[in-house]
Scaffold this motif. Structure first.
Motif, mmCIF file in Angstrom:
data_model
loop_
_atom_site.group_PDB
_atom_site.id
_atom_site.type_symbol
_atom_site.label_atom_id
_atom_site.label_comp_id
_atom_site.label_asym_id
_atom_site.label_seq_id
_atom_site.Cartn_x
_atom_site.Cartn_y
_atom_site.Cartn_z
ATOM 1 N N GLY A 17 0.688 -1.180 -0.036
ATOM 2 C CA GLY A 17 0.050 -0.007 0.119
ATOM 3 C C GLY A 17 0.839 1.229 0.007
ATOM 4 N N LEU A 18 1.994 1.261 0.751
ATOM 5 C CA LEU A 18 2.953 2.297 0.845
ATOM 6 C C LEU A 18 3.490 2.626 -0.547
ATOM 7 C CD1 LEU A 18 4.672 4.474 2.210
ATOM 8 C CD2 LEU A 18 6.387 2.585 2.730
ATOM 9 N N ALA A 19 3.865 1.586 -1.570
ATOM 10 C CA ALA A 19 4.443 1.571 -2.489
ATOM 11 C C ALA A 19 3.235 2.297 -3.620
ATOM 12 C CB ALA A 19 4.699 0.247 -3.135
ATOM 13 N N PHE A 20 2.188 1.940 -3.501
ATOM 14 C CA PHE A 20 1.166 2.540 -4.394
ATOM 15 C C PHE A 20 0.750 3.798 -4.058
ATOM 16 C CE2 PHE A 20 -3.161 3.947 -5.240
ATOM 17 C CZ PHE A 20 -3.592 3.119 -6.487
ATOM 18 N N ASP A 21 0.867 4.380 -2.948
ATOM 19 C CA ASP A 21 0.758 5.838 -2.605
ATOM 20 C C ASP A 21 1.896 6.422 -2.773
ATOM 21 O OD1 ASP A 21 -1.640 5.196 -1.178
ATOM 22 O OD2 ASP A 21 -0.738 5.154 0.785
ATOM 23 N N ALA A 22 3.101 5.995 -2.704
ATOM 24 C CA ALA A 22 4.477 6.591 -3.129
ATOM 25 C C ALA A 22 4.329 6.951 -4.515
ATOM 26 C CB ALA A 22 5.587 5.777 -2.636
ATOM 27 N N ILE A 23 4.000 6.149 -5.490
ATOM 28 C CA ILE A 23 3.897 6.264 -6.738
ATOM 29 C C ILE A 23 3.039 7.454 -7.318
ATOM 30 C CG2 ILE A 23 3.630 5.254 -9.146
ATOM 31 C CD1 ILE A 23 4.705 2.589 -8.105
ATOM 32 N N LYS A 24 1.973 7.319 -6.765
ATOM 33 C CA LYS A 24 0.823 8.132 -6.910
ATOM 34 C C LYS A 24 1.215 9.869 -6.344
ATOM 35 C CE LYS A 24 -4.103 9.237 -6.087
ATOM 36 N NZ LYS A 24 -5.501 8.722 -5.451
ATOM 37 N N ALA A 25 2.078 9.719 -5.278
ATOM 38 C CA ALA A 25 2.419 11.191 -5.150
ATOM 39 C C ALA A 25 3.432 11.462 -5.705
ATOM 40 C CB ALA A 25 3.145 11.053 -3.182
ATOM 41 N N ALA A 26 4.448 10.700 -6.275
ATOM 42 C CA ALA A 26 5.594 11.298 -7.065
ATOM 43 C C ALA A 26 5.010 11.542 -8.361
ATOM 44 C CB ALA A 26 6.618 9.904 -7.388
ATOM 45 N N GLN A 27 3.814 10.974 -8.999
ATOM 46 C CA GLN A 27 3.321 11.527 -10.062
ATOM 47 C C GLN A 27 2.728 12.799 -10.198
ATOM 48 O OE1 GLN A 27 0.476 8.194 -10.730
ATOM 49 N NE2 GLN A 27 2.022 7.237 -12.108
ATOM 50 N N GLU A 28 2.050 12.787 -8.782
ATOM 51 C CA GLU A 28 1.440 14.311 -8.523
ATOM 52 C C GLU A 28 2.345 15.600 -8.696
ATOM 53 O OE1 GLU A 28 -1.043 13.609 -5.159
ATOM 54 O OE2 GLU A 28 -2.355 12.489 -6.149
ATOM 55 N N GLN A 29 3.620 15.160 -8.143
ATOM 56 C CA GLN A 29 4.701 15.933 -7.926
ATOM 57 C C GLN A 29 5.604 16.234 -8.921
ATOM 58 O OE1 GLN A 29 6.169 16.370 -3.805
ATOM 59 N NE2 GLN A 29 4.565 15.303 -3.132
ATOM 60 N N GLU A 61 7.117 -16.871 2.789
ATOM 61 C CA GLU A 61 5.933 -15.793 3.095
ATOM 62 C C GLU A 61 6.583 -14.416 2.846
ATOM 63 O OE1 GLU A 61 8.329 -16.352 6.998
ATOM 64 O OE2 GLU A 61 7.668 -17.500 5.268
ATOM 65 N N LEU A 62 7.884 -14.345 3.163
ATOM 66 C CA LEU A 62 8.402 -12.986 2.784
ATOM 67 C C LEU A 62 8.477 -12.597 1.229
ATOM 68 C CD1 LEU A 62 10.980 -12.911 5.931
ATOM 69 C CD2 LEU A 62 8.705 -11.690 5.736
ATOM 70 N N MET A 63 8.903 -13.541 0.722
ATOM 71 C CA MET A 63 9.039 -13.353 -0.714
ATOM 72 C C MET A 63 7.959 -13.123 -1.324
ATOM 73 S SD MET A 63 12.472 -13.467 -0.871
ATOM 74 C CE MET A 63 12.763 -13.142 -2.559
ATOM 75 N N ALA A 64 6.988 -13.810 -0.914
ATOM 76 C CA ALA A 64 5.549 -13.437 -1.377
ATOM 77 C C ALA A 64 5.054 -12.012 -1.384
ATOM 78 C CB ALA A 64 4.615 -14.593 -0.787
ATOM 79 N N GLU A 65 5.441 -11.625 0.210
ATOM 80 C CA GLU A 65 5.148 -10.231 0.247
ATOM 81 C C GLU A 65 5.696 -9.197 -0.600
ATOM 82 O OE1 GLU A 65 5.097 -7.564 4.074
ATOM 83 O OE2 GLU A 65 7.026 -7.853 3.423
ATOM 84 N N LEU A 66 7.342 -9.574 -1.024
ATOM 85 C CA LEU A 66 7.916 -8.755 -2.139
ATOM 86 C C LEU A 66 7.298 -8.823 -3.496
ATOM 87 C CD1 LEU A 66 10.493 -7.068 -2.709
ATOM 88 C CD2 LEU A 66 11.652 -9.236 -3.175
ATOM 89 N N GLU A 67 6.791 -9.892 -3.809
ATOM 90 C CA GLU A 67 6.101 -10.392 -5.070
ATOM 91 C C GLU A 67 4.891 -9.431 -5.053
ATOM 92 O OE1 GLU A 67 4.947 -14.079 -7.864
ATOM 93 O OE2 GLU A 67 4.956 -14.053 -5.864
ATOM 94 N N LYS A 68 4.169 -9.011 -4.097
ATOM 95 C CA LYS A 68 2.926 -8.328 -4.021
ATOM 96 C C LYS A 68 3.275 -6.862 -4.146
ATOM 97 C CE LYS A 68 -0.669 -6.900 -0.630
ATOM 98 N NZ LYS A 68 -1.027 -6.964 0.837
ATOM 99 N N ILE A 69 4.480 -6.482 -3.583
ATOM 100 C CA ILE A 69 4.803 -4.927 -3.834
ATOM 101 C C ILE A 69 4.942 -4.828 -5.383
ATOM 102 C CG2 ILE A 69 6.661 -3.537 -3.522
ATOM 103 C CD1 ILE A 69 7.037 -4.597 -0.853
ATOM 104 N N VAL A 70 5.656 -5.637 -5.779
ATOM 105 C CA VAL A 70 5.876 -5.467 -7.403
ATOM 106 C C VAL A 70 4.424 -5.515 -8.209
ATOM 107 C CG1 VAL A 70 6.652 -6.363 -9.546
ATOM 108 C CG2 VAL A 70 7.926 -6.701 -7.398
ATOM 109 N N ARG A 71 3.641 -6.452 -7.888
ATOM 110 C CA ARG A 71 2.430 -6.502 -8.430
ATOM 111 C C ARG A 71 1.325 -5.307 -8.138
ATOM 112 N NH1 ARG A 71 1.331 -10.777 -6.142
ATOM 113 N NH2 ARG A 71 -0.454 -10.468 -4.569
ATOM 114 N N VAL A 72 1.443 -4.715 -6.868
ATOM 115 C CA VAL A 72 0.778 -3.526 -6.717
ATOM 116 C C VAL A 72 1.259 -2.313 -7.532
ATOM 117 C CG1 VAL A 72 0.099 -1.927 -4.772
ATOM 118 C CG2 VAL A 72 -0.065 -4.442 -4.357
#
Length: 381
Positions: free
Chosen positions: A243-255, A273-284
């Motif tokens: 979720g942080l990754a999503f918000d960060a990209i959006k904020a960087a686009q706006e600025q 389980e930790l590698m699955a979380e990393l995969e989720k970051i990329v997917r989001v």
């Protein structure tokens, strides 16, 4: 018996309780009365208006006062040579022990292979270098310097194809760089050093504190951001990194930010389980920008040796690693692991680090590295 009876009788007389003495209480004297003069009344203090509140701004820390002119920093070559001193010393001493004033034999070449394997160059490279040393030289003397020259030439040949700079495509705003790696590899510090480099090039940056499990990492990133006057996107501890990754990209686009650098929590490559979380970051990330992340940097700790090969393989499959950053080369005699990684995976090596300061992370050059690890003092000889 009579005597005993007298003694007992005497004791009873001795211990006979005595009547209590009654003490008469004396009447207390009446207190003396005296007049107390009233305390003088002081005039009220003058009314002083409070000063207006001071508005504080958070910025980079003030530079420490310097009593003496700072010493000039050694050149990058000097720092690289010093940083690889443990690796080059291990190899150089082994070569000197094997080849000083002796005629070349098969046993000596096997010993050379062992020295190179211990420096983590890998079996393939070690075997090939030993064969090059032995070519046409059996039963002849060969100086240690000649062996080191062959070593440097072969290492440079292997590393030249992977020595590639990190190119930022200005047409993609923000250019998203995701930084991954295991615990303690130096991801957050690497992000800080990259921030200093990109800022010096005139690019606008934003940092995303994706290591939400470690408060120290978030604070460290905020410090780097404060030094470089770069905004940092962060959330409360334990927040969802995707979720942080999503918000960060959006904020960087706006600025209209040029580069977004995102940190991630350190994770062992064998924790599914930790590698699955990393995969989720990329997917989001791809939900808001189909091409993001545009670069995935795997930060490798040189001190782990052969374990780095496994890290490259697993992180490559999960996160799509596009390039490598090798850190802590100054803390190990296993600097040759970069050769083994290049031979097996062929991934670009963008940067190497040999210290803690911002300019101790430099673009990777094959010739400098090859000559430094072979123990040459001159980068151009």
């Amino acid at each position: 018996m009579a005597r005993l009876f007298k003694l007992r009788h005497a004791e009873e007389e001795f211990w006979e309780p005595k009547p209590e003495v009654q003490l008469e209480a004396k009447p207390q004297a009446a207190p003396l009365e005296r007049e107390i003069a009233p305390a003088p009344v002081e005039p009220p203090p003058p009314v002083v208006e409070a000063p207006p509140p001071v508005e504080l701004t958070v910025g980079p820390p003030a530079p420490e006062p310097q009593l003496e002119p700072p010493e000039a920093r050694p050149s990058w070559w000097s720092r690289l040579r010093q940083g690889l001193a443990r690796s080059s010393s291990s190899i150089g001493q082994g070569v000197a022990d094997i080849f000083t004033k002796r005629k070349l034999s098969a046993d000596m070449l096997e010993d050379l292979e062992d020295v190179l394997v211990r420096a983590d160059l890998g079996v393939t490279a070690a075997t090939r270098i030993a064969a090059l040393v032995g070519k046409g030289r059996y039963d002849k003397q060969i100086a240690p310097e000649e062996v080191r020259a062959i070593l440097a030439e072969e290492v440079e040949r292997v590393l030249t194809p992977v020595a590639m700079p990190l190119e930022v495509n200005g047409g993609k705003k923000p250019f998203v760089i995701l930084v991954v790696g295991v615990n303690g590899s130096g991801k957050t510090t690497t992000i800080g050093k990259l921030t200093a480099k990109f800022t010096a090039e005139g690019k606008s940056l934003m940092l995303a504190a994706g290591d939400t499990f470690r408060a120290a990492a978030v604070e460290q990133l905020r410090i780097w951001g404060g030094r470089m006057n770069v905004p940092v996107i962060a959330r409360e501890p334990g927040a969802d990194a995707a979720g942080l990754a999503f918000d960060a990209i959006k904020a960087a686009q706006e600025q209209n930010i040029d580069i977004l650098l995102m940190d991630t929590a350190g994770r062992l490559q064998n924790r599914s389980e930790l590698m699955a979380e990393l995969e989720k970051i990329v997917r989001v990330m791809k939900k808001i920008d189909a091409e993001a992340p545009h670069s995935v940097l795997l930060v490798l700790d040189a001190t782990v040796g052969q374990n780095a090969l496994n890290q490259v393989e697993i992180f490559g499959k999960v996160a799509g690693v596009t390039g490598l950053v090798m850190t802590k080369l100054d803390g190990t005699a296993r600097g040759g692991i970069l050769v083994a990684i290049a031979e097996k995976f062929g991934l670009p090596v963008h940067f190497i680090g040999v210290g803690e300061q911002a300019d101790d992370l430099e673009p990777f050059t094959a010739r400098d590295f090859a000559r430094a690890i072979a123990g040459f003092d001159d980068e151009t000889a």
